[in-house]
Motif scaffolding. Sequence first.
Motif, PDB file in Angstrom:
ATOM      1  N   VAL A  25       0.861  -1.192   0.000  1.00 55.24           N
ATOM      2  CA  VAL A  25       0.000   0.000   0.000  1.00 55.24           C
ATOM      3  C   VAL A  25       0.895   1.239   0.000  1.00 55.24           C
ATOM      4  O   VAL A  25       1.767   1.372   0.865  1.00 55.24           O
ATOM      5  N   SER A  26       0.671   2.123  -0.949  1.00 54.80           N
ATOM      6  CA  SER A  26       1.429   3.365  -1.013  1.00 54.80           C
ATOM      7  C   SER A  26       0.489   4.541  -0.768  1.00 54.80           C
ATOM      8  O   SER A  26      -0.636   4.555  -1.270  1.00 54.80           O
ATOM      9  N   ILE A  27       0.973   5.501  -0.001  1.00 59.72           N
ATOM     10  CA  ILE A  27       0.144   6.636   0.400  1.00 59.72           C
ATOM     11  C   ILE A  27       0.357   7.801  -0.573  1.00 59.72           C
ATOM     12  O   ILE A  27       1.469   8.318  -0.705  1.00 59.72           O
ATOM     13  N   SER A  28      -0.724   8.185  -1.252  1.00 59.54           N
ATOM     14  CA  SER A  28      -0.691   9.328  -2.153  1.00 59.54           C
ATOM     15  C   SER A  28      -1.621  10.412  -1.618  1.00 59.54           C
ATOM     16  O   SER A  28      -2.009  10.394  -0.451  1.00 59.54           O
ATOM     17  N   SER A  29      -1.970  11.351  -2.471  1.00 61.47           N
ATOM     18  CA  SER A  29      -2.713  12.525  -2.023  1.00 61.47           C
ATOM     19  C   SER A  29      -3.743  12.947  -3.061  1.00 61.47           C
ATOM     20  O   SER A  29      -3.495  12.870  -4.269  1.00 61.47           O
ATOM     21  N   LYS A  30      -4.884  13.422  -2.592  1.00 59.15           N
ATOM     22  CA  LYS A  30      -5.906  13.961  -3.494  1.00 59.15           C
ATOM     23  C   LYS A  30      -5.416  15.205  -4.222  1.00 59.15           C
ATOM     24  O   LYS A  30      -6.003  15.615  -5.230  1.00 59.15           O
ATOM     25  N   SER A  31      -4.343  15.804  -3.727  1.00 61.36           N
ATOM     26  CA  SER A  31      -3.826  17.015  -4.361  1.00 61.36           C
ATOM     27  C   SER A  31      -3.376  16.766  -5.793  1.00 61.36           C
ATOM     28  O   SER A  31      -3.314  17.704  -6.593  1.00 61.36           O
ATOM     29  N   ILE A  32      -3.097  15.520  -6.146  1.00 65.13           N
ATOM     30  CA  ILE A  32      -2.640  15.247  -7.514  1.00 65.13           C
ATOM     31  C   ILE A  32      -3.752  15.473  -8.531  1.00 65.13           C
ATOM     32  O   ILE A  32      -3.480  15.627  -9.721  1.00 65.13           O
ATOM     33  N   LYS A  42       3.747  12.299  -5.809  1.00 65.76           N
ATOM     34  CA  LYS A  42       2.555  11.558  -5.399  1.00 65.76           C
ATOM     35  C   LYS A  42       1.774  11.047  -6.607  1.00 65.76           C
ATOM     36  O   LYS A  42       1.153   9.979  -6.561  1.00 65.76           O
ATOM     37  N   ALA A  43       1.803  11.795  -7.711  1.00 61.83           N
ATOM     38  CA  ALA A  43       1.163  11.322  -8.939  1.00 61.83           C
ATOM     39  C   ALA A  43       1.927  10.140  -9.525  1.00 61.83           C
ATOM     40  O   ALA A  43       1.324   9.193 -10.057  1.00 61.83           O
ATOM     41  N   ALA A  44       3.244  10.169  -9.425  1.00 69.78           N
ATOM     42  CA  ALA A  44       4.064   9.086  -9.972  1.00 69.78           C
ATOM     43  C   ALA A  44       3.777   7.749  -9.293  1.00 69.78           C
ATOM     44  O   ALA A  44       3.919   6.681  -9.913  1.00 69.78           O
ATOM     45  N   LEU A  45       3.364   7.781  -8.041  1.00 70.79           N
ATOM     46  CA  LEU A  45       3.048   6.531  -7.339  1.00 70.79           C
ATOM     47  C   LEU A  45       1.926   5.760  -8.029  1.00 70.79           C
ATOM     48  O   LEU A  45       1.885   4.528  -7.964  1.00 70.79           O
ATOM     49  N   LEU A  46       1.016   6.473  -8.687  1.00 63.81           N
ATOM     50  CA  LEU A  46      -0.099   5.791  -9.351  1.00 63.81           C
ATOM     51  C   LEU A  46       0.395   4.954 -10.518  1.00 63.81           C
ATOM     52  O   LEU A  46      -0.008   3.802 -10.693  1.00 63.81           O
ATOM     53  N   GLY A  47       1.281   5.521 -11.340  1.00 60.61           N
ATOM     54  CA  GLY A  47       1.820   4.760 -12.461  1.00 60.61           C
ATOM     55  C   GLY A  47       2.639   3.574 -11.997  1.00 60.61           C
ATOM     56  O   GLY A  47       2.548   2.477 -12.574  1.00 60.61           O
ATOM     57  N   LEU A  48       3.450   3.788 -10.972  1.00 64.04           N
ATOM     58  CA  LEU A  48       4.240   2.690 -10.410  1.00 64.04           C
ATOM     59  C   LEU A  48       3.328   1.589  -9.911  1.00 64.04           C
ATOM     60  O   LEU A  48       3.551   0.396 -10.175  1.00 64.04           O
ATOM     61  N   ASN A  49       2.288   1.963  -9.202  1.00 61.05           N
ATOM     62  CA  ASN A  49       1.352   1.005  -8.624  1.00 61.05           C
ATOM     63  C   ASN A  49       0.665   0.166  -9.690  1.00 61.05           C
ATOM     64  O   ASN A  49       0.581  -1.065  -9.592  1.00 61.05           O
ATOM     65  N   LYS A  50       0.156   0.801 -10.733  1.00 59.13           N
ATOM     66  CA  LYS A  50      -0.557   0.085 -11.784  1.00 59.13           C
ATOM     67  C   LYS A  50       0.362  -0.904 -12.495  1.00 59.13           C
ATOM     68  O   LYS A  50      -0.028  -2.030 -12.806  1.00 59.13           O
ATOM     69  N   LEU A  65      -3.576   4.548  -1.566  1.00 60.53           N
ATOM     70  CA  LEU A  65      -4.581   5.327  -0.854  1.00 60.53           C
ATOM     71  C   LEU A  65      -4.387   6.798  -1.202  1.00 60.53           C
ATOM     72  O   LEU A  65      -3.281   7.334  -1.079  1.00 60.53           O
ATOM     73  N   SER A  66      -5.441   7.439  -1.640  1.00 62.97           N
ATOM     74  CA  SER A  66      -5.402   8.850  -1.991  1.00 62.97           C
ATOM     75  C   SER A  66      -6.049   9.642  -0.860  1.00 62.97           C
ATOM     76  O   SER A  66      -7.275   9.637  -0.699  1.00 62.97           O
ATOM     77  N   LEU A  67      -5.228  10.319  -0.077  1.00 62.89           N
ATOM     78  CA  LEU A  67      -5.704  10.949   1.150  1.00 62.89           C
ATOM     79  C   LEU A  67      -6.161  12.381   0.920  1.00 62.89           C
ATOM     80  O   LEU A  67      -5.527  13.149   0.193  1.00 62.89           O
ATOM     81  N   VAL A 119      -6.783   2.796  -6.891  1.00 60.66           N
ATOM     82  CA  VAL A 119      -6.569   4.020  -6.112  1.00 60.66           C
ATOM     83  C   VAL A 119      -7.809   4.207  -5.244  1.00 60.66           C
ATOM     84  O   VAL A 119      -8.912   4.429  -5.752  1.00 60.66           O
ATOM     85  N   VAL A 120      -7.637   4.074  -3.951  1.00 55.68           N
ATOM     86  CA  VAL A 120      -8.752   4.130  -3.009  1.00 55.68           C
ATOM     87  C   VAL A 120      -8.777   5.501  -2.338  1.00 55.68           C
ATOM     88  O   VAL A 120      -7.839   5.847  -1.606  1.00 55.68           O
ATOM     89  N   PRO A 121      -9.808   6.304  -2.563  1.00 58.74           N
ATOM     90  CA  PRO A 121      -9.882   7.607  -1.914  1.00 58.74           C
ATOM     91  C   PRO A 121     -10.259   7.493  -0.445  1.00 58.74           C
ATOM     92  O   PRO A 121     -11.200   6.794  -0.091  1.00 58.74           O
ATOM     93  N   VAL A 122      -9.504   8.154   0.407  1.00 53.79           N
ATOM     94  CA  VAL A 122      -9.823   8.269   1.820  1.00 53.79           C
ATOM     95  C   VAL A 122      -9.845   9.773   2.094  1.00 53.79           C
ATOM     96  O   VAL A 122      -8.877  10.354   2.560  1.00 53.79           O
ATOM     97  N   ASP A 123     -10.966  10.396   1.742  1.00 49.58           N
ATOM     98  CA  ASP A 123     -10.971  11.859   1.678  1.00 49.58           C
ATOM     99  C   ASP A 123     -12.259  12.501   2.177  1.00 49.58           C
ATOM    100  O   ASP A 123     -12.422  13.722   2.095  1.00 49.58           O
ATOM    101  N   GLY A 124     -13.199  11.719   2.681  1.00 56.20           N
ATOM    102  CA  GLY A 124     -14.441  12.275   3.198  1.00 56.20           C
ATOM    103  C   GLY A 124     -15.320  12.904   2.154  1.00 56.20           C
ATOM    104  O   GLY A 124     -16.288  13.589   2.473  1.00 56.20           O
TER     105      GLY A 124
END
Length: 250
Positions: free
Chosen positions: A138-145, A159-167, A183-185, A242-247
């Motif tokens: 699990v890698s922690i990213s951000s909704k800011s991307i 933080k955007a690069a983590l998505l490509g790596l993950n996929k 996780l997109s926080l 990519v799982v959003p955890v952002d309320g």
Amino acid sequence: MSFTVKGKKALVTGGTRGVGRGIVLALAREGVDVITCYRQDGELAGSLERELKEIGGQHAVVRADLTDSEQVTALLGECESRFGRLDLVVNNAAAISHIPYGELPIEEWRRVVDTNLTSVHLVIQGALPLLGAGSSVVSISSKSIEVGIPLRAHYTATKAALLGLNKSLAKEFGARGIRFNVLSLGMIYTEAFDAMPAKQREQMVERYSGMISLGRLGSPDEVAGAVLWLAGDLSRYVTGAVVPVDGGIS
């Protein structure tokens, strides 16, 4: 299928403060044995060790600079010697700064890229021999991307690069049964808010709460809940996500 993660072995990077600390403690309370790391000495590492001792289990809080490949190798060697395997890796360690892009020094660019992206590569690659079928990364990213943040171009890029790596890793290692998710926080209330002047803190909380569907900031425990789900069998068919955890922030 069972929710339980008791007996699993985990590595959580950057686990002495904020979201990382919440994840470490939540895993330990659910019976997961956890190794975590920190970069700078301080009271936070000692207080986390004491909390983990009270919870019980086989835990370790280790100093490691994840931008140094030799220290990453040593950290993973500690995981192997203590546990013999890893069932969960959480890439949480990160660096951030606020600098106008036109004034961003190359040294600061490299520091943030090395901490937020290269270290994730080093940890995952080094952990591969310890990961088996059913394990979860699990890698922690951000909704800011999704929107971009002024003064944080370097942080947002990593933080955007983590998505490509993950996929890519999800597809490459799916046949081995290793799952990779992000996780997109959104806005998570940590001790960083407590360190702000009271008026600034109140203004920020009010501002962001008005942008969130649930009307409040999240907590490290709520991020930990998503990690617990991705660590166990209930999410065994979830990878490359990519799982959003952002309320419900907008």
